[in-house]
Design a protein around this motif. Sequence first.
Motif, PDB file in Angstrom:
ATOM      1  N   ALA A   1       0.832  -1.217   0.000  1.00 25.03           N
ATOM      2  CA  ALA A   1       0.000   0.000   0.000  1.00 25.03           C
ATOM      3  C   ALA A   1       0.862   1.262   0.000  1.00 25.03           C
ATOM      4  O   ALA A   1       0.614   2.202  -0.757  1.00 25.03           O
ATOM      5  CB  ALA A   1      -0.934  -0.009   1.211  1.00 25.03           C
ATOM      6  N   LYS A   2       1.907   1.279   0.828  1.00 26.62           N
ATOM      7  CA  LYS A   2       2.752   2.480   0.889  1.00 26.62           C
ATOM      8  C   LYS A   2       3.508   2.653  -0.431  1.00 26.62           C
ATOM      9  O   LYS A   2       3.708   3.774  -0.898  1.00 26.62           O
ATOM     10  CB  LYS A   2       3.715   2.401   2.076  1.00 26.62           C
ATOM     11  CG  LYS A   2       3.011   2.367   3.445  1.00 26.62           C
ATOM     12  CD  LYS A   2       2.758   3.737   4.036  1.00 26.62           C
ATOM     13  CE  LYS A   2       1.976   3.643   5.346  1.00 26.62           C
ATOM     14  NZ  LYS A   2       1.690   4.933   5.978  1.00 26.62           N
ATOM     15  N   ALA A   3       3.933   1.524  -1.026  1.00 27.57           N
ATOM     16  CA  ALA A   3       4.618   1.603  -2.323  1.00 27.57           C
ATOM     17  C   ALA A   3       3.674   2.172  -3.387  1.00 27.57           C
ATOM     18  O   ALA A   3       4.075   2.994  -4.212  1.00 27.57           O
ATOM     19  CB  ALA A   3       5.138   0.224  -2.733  1.00 27.57           C
TER      20      ALA A   3
ATOM     21  N   PHE B   1      11.108   2.293   6.144  1.00 21.79           N
ATOM     22  CA  PHE B   1      10.676   1.308   7.138  1.00 21.79           C
ATOM     23  C   PHE B   1       9.233   1.612   7.541  1.00 21.79           C
ATOM     24  O   PHE B   1       8.914   2.761   7.850  1.00 21.79           O
ATOM     25  CB  PHE B   1      11.540   1.396   8.402  1.00 21.79           C
ATOM     26  CG  PHE B   1      12.974   0.995   8.212  1.00 21.79           C
ATOM     27  CD1 PHE B   1      13.333  -0.344   8.094  1.00 21.79           C
ATOM     28  CD2 PHE B   1      13.978   1.944   8.164  1.00 21.79           C
ATOM     29  CE1 PHE B   1      14.673  -0.714   7.937  1.00 21.79           C
ATOM     30  CE2 PHE B   1      15.315   1.583   8.005  1.00 21.79           C
ATOM     31  CZ  PHE B   1      15.656   0.251   7.894  1.00 21.79           C
ATOM     32  N   GLU B   2       8.405   0.593   7.592  1.00 17.25           N
ATOM     33  CA  GLU B   2       6.999   0.816   7.939  1.00 17.25           C
ATOM     34  C   GLU B   2       6.491  -0.224   8.937  1.00 17.25           C
ATOM     35  O   GLU B   2       6.724  -1.429   8.773  1.00 17.25           O
ATOM     36  CB  GLU B   2       6.133   0.739   6.659  1.00 17.25           C
ATOM     37  CG  GLU B   2       4.685   1.133   6.870  1.00 17.25           C
ATOM     38  CD  GLU B   2       4.492   2.616   7.195  1.00 17.25           C
ATOM     39  OE1 GLU B   2       5.151   3.458   6.570  1.00 17.25           O
ATOM     40  OE2 GLU B   2       3.677   2.922   8.092  1.00 17.25           O
ATOM     41  N   ASP B   3       5.795   0.255   9.941  1.00 10.48           N
ATOM     42  CA  ASP B   3       5.052  -0.588  10.882  1.00 10.48           C
ATOM     43  C   ASP B   3       5.892  -1.699  11.512  1.00 10.48           C
ATOM     44  O   ASP B   3       5.441  -2.845  11.644  1.00 10.48           O
ATOM     45  CB  ASP B   3       3.776  -1.144  10.222  1.00 10.48           C
ATOM     46  CG  ASP B   3       2.723  -0.041  10.024  1.00 10.48           C
ATOM     47  OD1 ASP B   3       2.946   1.084  10.496  1.00 10.48           O
ATOM     48  OD2 ASP B   3       1.677  -0.318   9.409  1.00 10.48           O
ATOM     49  N   PHE B   4       7.098  -1.349  11.907  1.00  8.68           N
ATOM     50  CA  PHE B   4       7.879  -2.225  12.784  1.00  8.68           C
ATOM     51  C   PHE B   4       7.326  -2.039  14.196  1.00  8.68           C
ATOM     52  O   PHE B   4       6.700  -1.020  14.502  1.00  8.68           O
ATOM     53  CB  PHE B   4       9.367  -1.850  12.734  1.00  8.68           C
ATOM     54  CG  PHE B   4      10.057  -2.381  11.509  1.00  8.68           C
ATOM     55  CD1 PHE B   4       9.747  -1.872  10.257  1.00  8.68           C
ATOM     56  CD2 PHE B   4      10.981  -3.404  11.603  1.00  8.68           C
ATOM     57  CE1 PHE B   4      10.347  -2.383   9.110  1.00  8.68           C
ATOM     58  CE2 PHE B   4      11.594  -3.917  10.466  1.00  8.68           C
ATOM     59  CZ  PHE B   4      11.278  -3.408   9.217  1.00  8.68           C
TER      60      PHE B   4
ATOM     61  N   ASP C   1       8.763   5.698   8.565  1.00 15.90           N
ATOM     62  CA  ASP C   1       7.591   6.529   8.300  1.00 15.90           C
ATOM     63  C   ASP C   1       6.765   6.791   9.557  1.00 15.90           C
ATOM     64  O   ASP C   1       6.249   7.888   9.753  1.00 15.90           O
ATOM     65  CB  ASP C   1       6.748   5.804   7.232  1.00 15.90           C
ATOM     66  CG  ASP C   1       5.513   6.574   6.855  1.00 15.90           C
ATOM     67  OD1 ASP C   1       5.586   7.808   6.806  1.00 15.90           O
ATOM     68  OD2 ASP C   1       4.479   5.933   6.599  1.00 15.90           O
ATOM     69  N   ASP C   2       6.642   5.779  10.418  1.00  9.78           N
ATOM     70  CA  ASP C   2       5.811   5.961  11.625  1.00  9.78           C
ATOM     71  C   ASP C   2       6.461   6.957  12.579  1.00  9.78           C
ATOM     72  O   ASP C   2       5.767   7.723  13.251  1.00  9.78           O
ATOM     73  CB  ASP C   2       5.584   4.616  12.316  1.00  9.78           C
ATOM     74  CG  ASP C   2       4.851   3.691  11.392  1.00  9.78           C
ATOM     75  OD1 ASP C   2       3.654   3.891  11.185  1.00  9.78           O
ATOM     76  OD2 ASP C   2       5.499   2.793  10.804  1.00  9.78           O
ATOM     77  N   ILE C   3       7.788   6.944  12.642  1.00 11.95           N
ATOM     78  CA  ILE C   3       8.489   7.861  13.534  1.00 11.95           C
ATOM     79  C   ILE C   3       8.631   9.231  12.855  1.00 11.95           C
ATOM     80  O   ILE C   3       8.137  10.245  13.353  1.00 11.95           O
ATOM     81  CB  ILE C   3       9.879   7.288  13.911  1.00 11.95           C
ATOM     82  CG1 ILE C   3       9.724   5.936  14.644  1.00 11.95           C
ATOM     83  CG2 ILE C   3      10.669   8.288  14.758  1.00 11.95           C
ATOM     84  CD1 ILE C   3      11.036   5.221  14.956  1.00 11.95           C
TER      85      ILE C   3
HETATM   86 MN   LIG Z   1       2.442   3.004   9.703  1.00 17.41          MN
END
Ligand SMILES: [Mn+2]
Length: 503
Positions: free
Chosen positions: A96-98, A167-170, A191-193
């Motif tokens: 989705a992010k891609a 990096f996503e949703d680690f 991305d989350d940070i």
């Molecule tokens: Mn996220």
Amino acid sequence: MRQQNKVLFYELVRRHIRELLPIIYTPTEGDAIAAYSHRFRKPEGCFLDITDPDSIDERLSKFGEAKDIDYVVVSDGEGILGIGDQGMGGIRISIAKAALMTLCGGLHPGRVIAVGLDTGTNNKNLLNDPLYMGNKFPRVRGEEYDIFMEKFITSLTKRFPHAVLHFEDFGVINGRPVLEKYRKVLPCFNDDIQGTGAVVMASMTAALKITKRELLDSQVVIYGAGSAGLGIADQIVNHMVTKGATKEEARAKIHCMDRRGLILDDMHDKSTPAQQSYADSAAEWEGIDTRSLVDVIEKVKPTVLVGCSTQAGAFTEEVIKTMYKHNPRPIIFPLSNPTRLHECVPEDALKWTDFNALVATGSPFKPVEGHVISENNNCFTFPGIGLGAVLSRATVISDTMISAAVDQLAAGSPGIADYKKGLLAPLEVIDETSAQVATAVILQALKEGVAKVEEEESPAGGKVSVPRDFDGCMKWVKEQMWKPVYRPMIKVEHVDSIHTHQY
Ligand SMILES: [Mn+2]
Ligand SMILES: NC(=O)c1ccc[n+]([C@@H]2O[C@H](COP(=O)([O-])OP(=O)(O)OC[C@H]3O[C@@H](n4cnc5c(N)ncnc54)[C@H](O)[C@@H]3O)[C@@H](O)[C@H]2O)c1
Ligand SMILES: O=C(O)C[C@H](O)C(=O)O
């Protein structure tokens, strides 16, 4: 449709973005991720398996050579939105992010890879589900995880030396340490940070401009001190420092709560180092119920309340009215996704404050009595940050490049002219917004000497010279962005002559 006809898919979504983004992205993606193994039809993305680390290079090799890839999104599926550990299904957040990197950030859809790291899962439902397609063992931690990550990064940087890594949703255990380690090695961001920190700082800047207040007069309560909460705290501190505060002064204006209540300095053995840097003095809070959000608000009298706790409904009427009691124009951001996890709904936050609150949410919401509710989602920052890093061929993504993205996004707020129009530019122009953010990031990277775009041969041949003025640079950025249009079918030997962009 995305798999079969990319031009049709991206143009359809672009034209109907308000209707379709919630289906290809937040909140529907959450359901698609949770149901991944049950709905599986055909594989998409690159699956990397911790039981087979030696296959990483070969698996990545299927996606092309050095010149072919600009951008890689990777998730290990441990902290998907607010729905937690989704194991291998997490590859869908990378997908989705891609897709948004193409839709909003104009990256060529063939030059982006979605990666899922299967390092096990602690989700009992998945472990007991006969249809679950990932590894059925608890998450691997410690050295084995670190070695696997190191192998992934080494393979990636060797095979795709120009790629930017997202990096996503680690989960909270790995997210920050992995970022801190590898941001020194390759151009990467979490991305989350950082993406979330940037979008929240931008909407907060706009809200302060609308209400004619100074950033340094803010007191902020962050409810949910995980990846997003601490990323937001860091970005606010960065901005306060640029306005003349010391790091200590800035941190003292931020108060973080997690499931144990307010983070206090006597909790150090159970807090992460990042949490600890925002700890309030236990001595000053003696006798106060630091688990109660209302009691914390009563003492801090915050101007800003941010929710990234995954706790639906945590911003009760009493919470919001206590904010309002101390502030005529409270800034209230319930950010937990998907929609059902929001700390409050905008309609309540507005009604409980006689429509004086400045509200922006993590998921999409309809306007409330003429007040546009901006989606305070990192989709307003990561595409621009990613595109800027790709086009500038940045060697690192620095804090100052992210701050440049914040200022640019804040400057485009329609709310500054009319506060009812929302804190962020509308979704309909998100590709334009992303181009502006990318331009700011590129100009900052050039200023810092971390942009290699002018030093290297461009993929289309020849050297590139990037205009240093904003409008000129932005024009160049837009020329590089992939557009969903059908191209003429021609003989291969003439391909070069129809290249309209650098790829
Ligand atoms: Mn996220
Ligand atoms: N709008 C956006 O762009 C955006 C971006 C990133 C994350 N988010 C959302 O923010 C939420 C958190 O994401 P994350 O990646 O930071 O997760 P995380 O697991 O890293 O952090 C969650 C935090 O919430 C805290 N928490 C849990 N229960 C609590 C309670 N009862 N009271 C106070 N705090 C509590 C946890 O202790 C933890 O610190 C998710 O719902 C996610 O979808 C939104
Ligand atoms: O995916 C989103 O909508 C935003 C964010 O990255 C999240 O984890 O909630």
